[in-house]
Motif scaffolding. Sequence first.
Motif, PDB file in Angstrom:
ATOM      1  N   LEU A 103       2.985  -4.862  35.818  1.00  0.00           N
ATOM      2  CA  LEU A 103       2.903  -5.107  37.235  1.00  0.00           C
ATOM      3  C   LEU A 103       2.172  -6.419  37.397  1.00  0.00           C
ATOM      4  O   LEU A 103       2.550  -7.459  37.937  1.00  0.00           O
ATOM      5  CB  LEU A 103       1.968  -4.118  38.193  1.00  0.00           C
ATOM      6  CG  LEU A 103       2.844  -2.812  37.789  1.00  0.00           C
ATOM      7  CD1 LEU A 103       2.026  -1.704  38.887  1.00  0.00           C
ATOM      8  CD2 LEU A 103       4.137  -2.908  38.680  1.00  0.00           C
ATOM      9  N   VAL A 104       1.075  -6.761  36.422  1.00  0.00           N
ATOM     10  CA  VAL A 104       0.259  -7.780  36.859  1.00  0.00           C
ATOM     11  C   VAL A 104       1.396  -9.136  36.098  1.00  0.00           C
ATOM     12  O   VAL A 104       1.344 -10.051  36.883  1.00  0.00           O
ATOM     13  CB  VAL A 104      -0.833  -7.812  35.761  1.00  0.00           C
ATOM     14  CG1 VAL A 104      -1.534  -9.255  35.657  1.00  0.00           C
ATOM     15  CG2 VAL A 104      -1.871  -6.906  36.165  1.00  0.00           C
ATOM     16  N   ALA A 105       1.981  -8.807  35.143  1.00  0.00           N
ATOM     17  CA  ALA A 105       2.944 -10.002  34.664  1.00  0.00           C
ATOM     18  C   ALA A 105       4.075 -10.417  35.670  1.00  0.00           C
ATOM     19  O   ALA A 105       4.312 -11.557  35.881  1.00  0.00           O
ATOM     20  CB  ALA A 105       3.714  -9.682  33.282  1.00  0.00           C
ATOM     21  N   GLU A 106       4.511  -9.253  36.434  1.00  0.00           N
ATOM     22  CA  GLU A 106       5.715  -9.420  37.425  1.00  0.00           C
ATOM     23  C   GLU A 106       4.925 -10.241  38.655  1.00  0.00           C
ATOM     24  O   GLU A 106       5.678 -10.950  39.249  1.00  0.00           O
ATOM     25  CB  GLU A 106       6.150  -8.355  38.125  1.00  0.00           C
ATOM     26  CG  GLU A 106       7.260  -8.383  39.057  1.00  0.00           C
ATOM     27  CD  GLU A 106       8.406  -9.124  38.596  1.00  0.00           C
ATOM     28  OE1 GLU A 106       8.927  -9.881  39.565  1.00  0.00           O
ATOM     29  OE2 GLU A 106       8.842  -9.234  37.426  1.00  0.00           O
ATOM     30  N   LEU A 107       3.819 -10.160  39.147  1.00  0.00           N
ATOM     31  CA  LEU A 107       3.007 -10.928  40.017  1.00  0.00           C
ATOM     32  C   LEU A 107       2.887 -12.553  39.494  1.00  0.00           C
ATOM     33  O   LEU A 107       2.524 -13.068  40.328  1.00  0.00           O
ATOM     34  CB  LEU A 107       1.705 -10.230  40.142  1.00  0.00           C
ATOM     35  CG  LEU A 107       1.256 -10.556  41.393  1.00  0.00           C
ATOM     36  CD1 LEU A 107       1.992 -10.385  42.649  1.00  0.00           C
ATOM     37  CD2 LEU A 107      -0.231  -9.574  41.653  1.00  0.00           C
ATOM     38  N   GLY A 108       2.864 -12.585  38.238  1.00  0.00           N
ATOM     39  CA  GLY A 108       2.519 -14.007  37.895  1.00  0.00           C
ATOM     40  C   GLY A 108       0.950 -14.270  37.864  1.00  0.00           C
ATOM     41  O   GLY A 108       0.464 -15.401  37.604  1.00  0.00           O
ATOM     42  N   LEU A 109       0.211 -13.114  37.699  1.00  0.00           N
ATOM     43  CA  LEU A 109      -1.345 -13.282  37.706  1.00  0.00           C
ATOM     44  C   LEU A 109      -1.802 -13.277  36.411  1.00  0.00           C
ATOM     45  O   LEU A 109      -1.461 -12.586  35.553  1.00  0.00           O
ATOM     46  CB  LEU A 109      -1.977 -12.151  38.642  1.00  0.00           C
ATOM     47  CG  LEU A 109      -3.381 -12.103  38.891  1.00  0.00           C
ATOM     48  CD1 LEU A 109      -3.654 -13.240  39.734  1.00  0.00           C
ATOM     49  CD2 LEU A 109      -3.658 -10.775  39.481  1.00  0.00           C
ATOM     50  N   PRO A 110      -2.678 -14.179  36.076  1.00  0.00           N
ATOM     51  CA  PRO A 110      -3.184 -14.073  34.821  1.00  0.00           C
ATOM     52  C   PRO A 110      -4.036 -12.878  34.503  1.00  0.00           C
ATOM     53  O   PRO A 110      -4.638 -12.371  35.390  1.00  0.00           O
ATOM     54  CB  PRO A 110      -4.340 -15.234  34.825  1.00  0.00           C
ATOM     55  CG  PRO A 110      -3.908 -16.104  35.630  1.00  0.00           C
ATOM     56  CD  PRO A 110      -2.977 -15.465  36.837  1.00  0.00           C
ATOM     57  N   TYR A 111      -3.614 -12.174  33.491  1.00  0.00           N
ATOM     58  CA  TYR A 111      -4.301 -10.824  33.238  1.00  0.00           C
ATOM     59  C   TYR A 111      -5.948 -10.893  33.419  1.00  0.00           C
ATOM     60  O   TYR A 111      -6.410 -10.070  33.868  1.00  0.00           O
ATOM     61  CB  TYR A 111      -3.958 -10.272  31.960  1.00  0.00           C
ATOM     62  CG  TYR A 111      -4.178  -8.843  31.873  1.00  0.00           C
ATOM     63  CD1 TYR A 111      -3.397  -7.692  32.621  1.00  0.00           C
ATOM     64  CD2 TYR A 111      -5.421  -8.467  31.216  1.00  0.00           C
ATOM     65  CE1 TYR A 111      -3.931  -6.546  32.443  1.00  0.00           C
ATOM     66  CE2 TYR A 111      -5.930  -6.950  31.283  1.00  0.00           C
ATOM     67  CZ  TYR A 111      -4.974  -6.130  31.876  1.00  0.00           C
ATOM     68  OH  TYR A 111      -5.509  -4.926  31.836  1.00  0.00           O
TER      69      TYR A 111
END
Length: 82
Positions: A33-41
């Motif tokens: 979900l974080v990767a799909e959002l493009g947000l740095p983990y």
Amino acid sequence: MELTDELDNRFERISNALTMGLRPRVAAPETELVAELGLPYSTYAREKAEGRGPRVFQIGRRNYVLLTDWQAWLEARAEGKA
């Protein structure tokens, strides 16, 4: 396009990608979900550590988030409440 519309579109893309035409999923690994959002983990991890992330539960070694909790968290962020 408003931020809430953009978040709705991203959530819809996440939901579609995760279900792939199969039975709808109710939870997904938080890393996906974080990767799909493009947000740095690291940004997400900091939010979560400070108690501002969505509810997370563990199955085996993976952390999962209910998609309804994920969407609620995104909506709260868009409204500046989280």
